[in-house]
Each structure stands twice: as structure tokens, then as C-alpha cells.
Write a protein that holds these residues in place. Structure first.
Motif, mmCIF file in Angstrom:
data_model
loop_
_atom_site.group_PDB
_atom_site.id
_atom_site.type_symbol
_atom_site.label_atom_id
_atom_site.label_comp_id
_atom_site.label_asym_id
_atom_site.label_seq_id
_atom_site.Cartn_x
_atom_site.Cartn_y
_atom_site.Cartn_z
ATOM 1 N N ARG A 33 3.608 1.058 -4.101
ATOM 2 C CA ARG A 33 2.939 0.090 -5.017
ATOM 3 C C ARG A 33 3.905 -0.092 -6.059
ATOM 4 O O ARG A 33 4.499 0.749 -6.832
ATOM 5 C CB ARG A 33 1.919 1.052 -5.778
ATOM 6 C CG ARG A 33 0.579 1.251 -4.993
ATOM 7 C CD ARG A 33 -0.015 0.085 -4.313
ATOM 8 N NE ARG A 33 -0.641 -0.685 -5.555
ATOM 9 C CZ ARG A 33 -2.139 -0.485 -5.646
ATOM 10 N NH1 ARG A 33 -2.894 0.164 -5.056
ATOM 11 N NH2 ARG A 33 -2.553 -1.314 -6.840
ATOM 12 N N ARG A 41 0.888 -1.343 -0.270
ATOM 13 C CA ARG A 41 0.214 0.099 0.089
ATOM 14 C C ARG A 41 0.951 1.415 -0.099
ATOM 15 O O ARG A 41 0.617 2.246 -0.692
ATOM 16 C CB ARG A 41 -0.775 -0.006 1.292
ATOM 17 C CG ARG A 41 -1.880 -0.958 1.203
ATOM 18 C CD ARG A 41 -3.224 -0.810 0.423
ATOM 19 N NE ARG A 41 -3.874 0.662 0.381
ATOM 20 C CZ ARG A 41 -4.792 0.910 -0.182
ATOM 21 N NH1 ARG A 41 -5.558 -0.001 -1.070
ATOM 22 N NH2 ARG A 41 -5.505 2.100 -0.008
ATOM 23 N N ALA A 95 2.334 -3.047 -12.120
ATOM 24 C CA ALA A 95 2.750 -2.482 -13.365
ATOM 25 C C ALA A 95 1.898 -1.231 -13.448
ATOM 26 O O ALA A 95 2.642 -0.485 -14.370
ATOM 27 C CB ALA A 95 2.217 -3.611 -14.574
ATOM 28 N N PHE A 96 0.769 -0.538 -13.007
ATOM 29 C CA PHE A 96 0.320 0.324 -13.233
ATOM 30 C C PHE A 96 1.008 1.759 -12.595
ATOM 31 O O PHE A 96 0.852 2.622 -13.346
ATOM 32 C CB PHE A 96 -1.315 0.582 -12.517
ATOM 33 C CG PHE A 96 -1.913 1.794 -12.917
ATOM 34 C CD1 PHE A 96 -2.620 1.832 -14.210
ATOM 35 C CD2 PHE A 96 -1.859 2.591 -12.096
ATOM 36 C CE1 PHE A 96 -3.570 2.825 -14.422
ATOM 37 C CE2 PHE A 96 -2.778 3.871 -12.322
ATOM 38 C CZ PHE A 96 -3.541 4.062 -13.439
ATOM 39 N N PHE A 97 2.102 1.287 -11.666
ATOM 40 C CA PHE A 97 2.618 2.389 -10.970
ATOM 41 C C PHE A 97 4.023 2.616 -11.628
ATOM 42 O O PHE A 97 4.926 1.765 -11.856
ATOM 43 C CB PHE A 97 2.502 1.865 -9.523
ATOM 44 C CG PHE A 97 1.206 2.229 -8.824
ATOM 45 C CD1 PHE A 97 0.757 3.312 -8.225
ATOM 46 C CD2 PHE A 97 0.419 1.211 -8.880
ATOM 47 C CE1 PHE A 97 -0.612 3.634 -7.716
ATOM 48 C CE2 PHE A 97 -0.915 1.452 -8.584
ATOM 49 C CZ PHE A 97 -1.444 2.547 -7.847
ATOM 50 N N ILE A 98 4.168 4.001 -11.779
ATOM 51 C CA ILE A 98 5.634 4.526 -12.168
ATOM 52 C C ILE A 98 6.309 4.930 -10.894
ATOM 53 O O ILE A 98 7.727 4.333 -10.864
ATOM 54 C CB ILE A 98 5.424 5.794 -12.873
ATOM 55 C CG1 ILE A 98 4.467 5.529 -14.056
ATOM 56 C CG2 ILE A 98 6.763 6.489 -13.334
ATOM 57 C CD1 ILE A 98 4.071 6.807 -14.429
ATOM 58 N N ARG A 99 5.845 5.441 -9.834
ATOM 59 C CA ARG A 99 6.634 5.843 -8.850
ATOM 60 C C ARG A 99 6.119 5.520 -7.399
ATOM 61 O O ARG A 99 4.816 6.068 -7.111
ATOM 62 C CB ARG A 99 6.545 7.533 -8.735
ATOM 63 C CG ARG A 99 7.141 8.204 -7.680
ATOM 64 C CD ARG A 99 8.420 8.582 -7.992
ATOM 65 N NE ARG A 99 9.074 9.100 -6.813
ATOM 66 C CZ ARG A 99 9.980 10.351 -6.793
ATOM 67 N NH1 ARG A 99 10.417 10.734 -8.041
ATOM 68 N NH2 ARG A 99 10.471 10.708 -5.740
ATOM 69 N N PRO A 100 6.564 4.610 -6.759
ATOM 70 C CA PRO A 100 6.034 4.124 -5.472
ATOM 71 C C PRO A 100 5.939 5.490 -4.332
ATOM 72 O O PRO A 100 6.941 6.147 -4.492
ATOM 73 C CB PRO A 100 6.896 3.011 -5.048
ATOM 74 C CG PRO A 100 7.715 2.642 -6.091
ATOM 75 C CD PRO A 100 7.811 3.702 -6.939
ATOM 76 N N ALA A 101 5.011 5.387 -3.472
ATOM 77 C CA ALA A 101 4.916 6.735 -2.785
ATOM 78 C C ALA A 101 5.932 6.937 -1.799
ATOM 79 O O ALA A 101 6.222 7.974 -1.333
ATOM 80 C CB ALA A 101 3.567 6.716 -2.144
ATOM 81 N N GLY A 129 5.713 5.723 1.523
ATOM 82 C CA GLY A 129 4.763 5.920 2.517
ATOM 83 C C GLY A 129 3.245 5.909 2.631
ATOM 84 O O GLY A 129 2.716 5.800 1.415
#
Lengths: 311, 311
Positions: A286, A283, A289-295, A297
């Protein structure tokens, strides 16, 4: 004197499941996963799930919708020590069938849906409350804070340490208290020091109103059917109250789970489990595949505890 | 080379309006007020409000509800440099009347409501897009970070500094980007590096899904009528998509504000104003009579920018 009201063993076991999970990975607890959070949950072994006792469920049946479709909302009540006296009151109110024939009286966008006796303020029309309801006021609880505060948890935007412990979103400093995330259920009240009886309840249907933490008692969370509350028309009166009785949605009944025949069994993903640690990490970061940049946090309310029907 | 894409003067003037406002009080900028946030907003002088140009509004008229009542959603488009190419595309799509006759196709509880051409994936049925839409990919922007990073802003649960600057919720590290708060409007897309054309839009109707920040382009926010989206029935298909055409809510038209006769004028509380600083402080530290314990902070999405119709 410091009272150890919290099952500390459970809290400590659960502590690594804090959403800001990068520290967990560094510690080798959870491996980064390219799976989506939902995929991690779907793959969790049966042993990682904890049964919810039917006696800890509130089952609220609303009047059918315009197409005649049933609308059921299932609420899990918080365990001791949280929400202490109110839970006893709620059980007495259910036993007295207090809510049968009452209604959803307020739906304020991005805030709360609230239910109870619409005539509670009108002495002539108000429904009679059971006579032996407890008067309670404590909305935060003592803990052995030396142990918890040693945890390396960064403070959140509210200046406190928060995470998912023992199955619930909690925050703590030298005390500990439950947090107003989406779907949490709280006790409506008038001005302090009144903290409400439990006869008027609400659930959060918007961004977490965490300014209510420690100001209002939380007693549970909706685990199924919140869409029957969150999709109701918004009230046009002050604070989202409906202006006419016709706008209210009727409550047919509220029962405790073990009184409801045919109710499915429910379980939640144990927050002490490895699966939960991986879910919380995913969570916060991420990698599917959809995500470019994990948050990097997540706030405590962006890591909802997964709940499912038992197959 | 560092590009100064942001109007720095506006950002710096606005910086004290960060929700975690205790530092502002220490600095003597805003005096603690026992007023509720709504009372501070109601008392703000006219000079503290900024007009929103009608040419920066999208007006979406949905099909009337079951009782024949009109449903209008008003969206404010983000200014440059944010959401750069998509805004141009959106203006072209409006000019082509692309959305007229399309629908709300997805409503996922505690997440998003999404609209556009329900047949976009079906080449035989899909509506034709204007031929000259821009292809854009940038979802964060360069800033003079030395100046902004000098600000004493604590990092939030997402490990970044966030606040309300120049009228919008923004976060930054060495770049700056808009934040997925309740009501923000973003651009649906397929897998990266695709970032969408702007033909499919969504708005946030639940707890801020900030894992989407920097992963999807934001182009605006709903300033009026979000209840017409947030109270729609939830879709029962995967991701909250409706399973049958009958479940969708039709879009009659989407127009730019200055094309809509009789549209009220709107203004927002200037985030550079003393009133906004007091409002943000009161959101973080409720001192009105209902509250027992001020929170001592607020996350960026719990300080929505006040917007009103001009009287």
C-alpha cells in the motif's frame, strides 16, 4: 500418466498476478502505483473485466429481515475442472427446488455459515434428494507441474505455492486445488471418504480456514450479499449450530442466475490483466497516503478478486 | 544503540510454539497427536494456563439487543512494551467515562467494527477528551534480533517471520510488532504521522488485514463476546460507516475489569507450555478423524491463543 486437467494457457497468463508482486515490478510488468487498490480497480478499462455467465450463478433468496428488507446472496460457481461432480449435483438440486423452504442452520463466528435441510439427519423428516446425484471424491487436480513449479513463487505459511490464477485463489505442489478464502463456498460432509453431495453448503465468514483445503470440496464463492450471512446471529449450539428452529433463517429459494428475472450482470477483474497485476501489487504494497510502511507481500486470501455489477 | 524492550526470556521460551510446528516435532518437543486442537486445549493441565489480570481487561457493555439480551465484549490489553502510550490513554479515557454514551459507528464486512464518539469530527458536538493524553507514534519495537533471527522460522507470505510469542501474535525482522489477526483491537487514526489517541478503537472481524501491521497501533484483543460486534449489520456508507444515528449500536459503558463486579476470571493457554506446542502443531496438521490431508503449516492468525473463563 499425468492428466492436463487445467487450462494451462490461462494459468500461465495469470501467473504474474500472484499477490507477492514485487517480482512483477522487477520484471517491469506492473509499475508501482500510489493509488489505493480500490482506485486501481475503479480505473480499470472495460476490456480488463470478464463477464460471469448467469448460468454460473446461484441466487439464494433468504426470508426478509426483521424490517422486511430483502436478502439476496449471489454465488459464482467454480469452472471445470474444479468442483467437478458437485456442480452437476447442485444444478440438479436447484432443478428439484430442493433448497426452497430449507434454512441457514449454522453460523460459527470466525468460521462458516452453513445451509441446507435442517432435518437431513432425521430419516423421518429429511427432504428427498434427487436420485441421480453423482458421488465424487477428488479435491485436488493434476497439472503440468513442471511448468507451474518453474514460477518463482515463494511458499506460503502452508508450505505451498498459492496465487490467483484464472480468476480463482489456487494453491499447488504437484497437484492444484482451490483455497478456502473469505466468501468461498464449500460442500458440507460427514466423515471421510464421504465428500458430501452438495445439498449442504457453507461459506467462509472469518479468517481463511486453510486447514480445510484439500479436505473439503470448494464449489464457488459469494460475489454479492455475503453480509446477509456474515451478520447473522451466531448459533449457540456445538459448532455454531442453532439450537431451536426459530433461530434459523429461512431460504425462500435457490435458483440458477439465468432463471432469475431482473438479475444484474456481473463481471470480475481478469486476473490476466495489467489492472489486476497492479491491484495485487497495491494490496501487497500500500502506497496510498494513509500508509506508512508497505507490507511487502500479501497472502492469497488478502487479494480478493474484484467483482462488480455491469453498469 | 539497540534497546532490549522485549522480555527476551519469554520470547525464547515461547518460540517453539510457532504454528509451523513440524520442526518442533522433529526436535522431539511435541508428539504428533490425533486429538483435535480443542481436545488438546480441554486436556491441558491447570499449570499450563496463565491468569489474565482483571486490571488488563476492558469491559465494553453495549446496549441490549432487540430481544433485551445483554451484550458484553471483553478485551485484553497488550502488555508493555507493545502499545505503550495508548494503553495509558485508554485508562484515562475509561476513568473519564469518555466512551459511556458513544457508539459502534462502523462495521465493514470482512474488515473491522469501530467505535468511539460519532461526532469526533464535529467541533461543536465532539465529546471533550481528557487533556493529558500522550502522543505516541511507535508501532514496532527494538529487539535483540540476533537471537530471534537465529530461529529456524520460514518467512510467511508477508516476507517476515511470525509466530505466537509471550501470548500474542507477533512478527519480526530487525524489529518486532504485533499482528492484525481476527479479534485484535487497534487504534483508529487520521493520516500519518497521526497515530490516534486511543479514543477511537476497532477490532478485526474478517480475514487478517496484515497490510495494517506497523501502520496502525494494536492495543489488545477481544477475548469474549466478539460476536456482538461481528454480527452487527454492516454499514452502508463509505468504509462501512453507518449513515444514520439510528443504525449505530450504543455503548453503555467501558470499564477496566477490576471495576466490574461479578466479572469472571480469565486465563490463556501459556504459549510457552507443552500443551500450546501440541495445540499449534494440531492446528497446522489436523490428524483428527474428519481430516484426510494435514495442511503441513498454518499462518500465525490461524492459531488463535485459547482463552477461557476460570471455573
Amino acid at each position: 500418466m499425468r492428466k492436463h486437467l487445467i487450462p494451462l494457457a490461462a494459468l500461465l497468463a495469470a501467473a504474474p498476478a500472484y499477490p507477492q508482486a514485487s517480482a512483477n515490478i522487477a520484471a517491469g510488468r506492473a509499475q508501482p502505483s500510489p493509488l489505493a487498490p480500490s482506485e486501481i480497480v475503479a480505473a480499470a478499462p472495460k476490456s480488463d473485466w470478464t463477464a460471469i455467465a448467469p448460468s454460473d450463478l446461484l441466487v439464494m433468496d433468504l426470508a426478509p429481515d426483521a424490517k422486511g428488507k430483502a436478502r439476496r446472496v449471489v454465488i459464482q460457481l467454480m469452472p471445470a475442472p474444479f468442483s467437478q461432480g458437485w456442480i452437476g449435483n447442485i444444478r440438479k438440486l436447484v432443478a428439484a427446488k430442493f433448497w426452497d423452504g430449507t434454512s441457514i442452520n449454522r453460523v460459527q463466528d470466525n468460521y462458516v455459515a452453513q445451509w441446507g435441510d435442517a432435518n437431513a439427519e432425521d430419516k423421518a423428516k429429511a427432504k428427498k434428494l434427487p436420485g441421480d446425484l453423482a458421488v465424487v471424491s477428488q479435491t485436488e487436480y493434476s497439472i503440468d507441474h513442471d511448468i507451474l513449479l518453474d514460477r518463482v513463487l515463494p511458499k506460503d505459511s502452508y508450505g505451498v505455492q498459492a496465487g490467483i490464477f484464472a480468476g480463482w485463489p489456487l494453491a499447488f505442489d504437484d497437484k492444484i486445488w482451490p483455497v478456502h478464502c473469505y466468501g468461498m463456498v464449500g460442500v458440507g460432509r460427514d466423515m471421510p471418504p464421504n465428500t458430501g453431495t452438495g445439498a449442504e453448503l457453507y461459506t467462509v465468514i472469518g479468517h481463511a480456514p486453510r486447514h480445510l483445503d484439500r479436505n473439503i470440496a470448494l464449489v464457488g464463492r459469494v460475489i454479492e450479499g455475503i453480509e446477509h450471512l456474515s451478520s447473522l446471529p451466531r448459533g449457540t449450539g456445538a459448532l455454531g449450530f442453532y439450537e431451536t428452529p426459530e433461530e434459523r433463517t429461512g431460504i425462500v429459494s435457490i435458483r440458477i442466475g439465468n432463471e432469475v428475472s431482473g438479475l444484474p450482470a456481473y463481471e470480475y477483474l481478469s486476473t490476466e490483466s495489467e489492472s489486476f497485476a497492479r491491484y495485487a501489487d497495491a494490496r501487497a504494497n500500500r502506497r496510498d497516503a494513509f500508509f506508512i510502511r508497505p507490507a511487502g507481500g500479501a497472502d492469497v486470501c488478502n487479494v480478493p478478486v474484484p467483482v462488480r455489477r455491469v453498469k
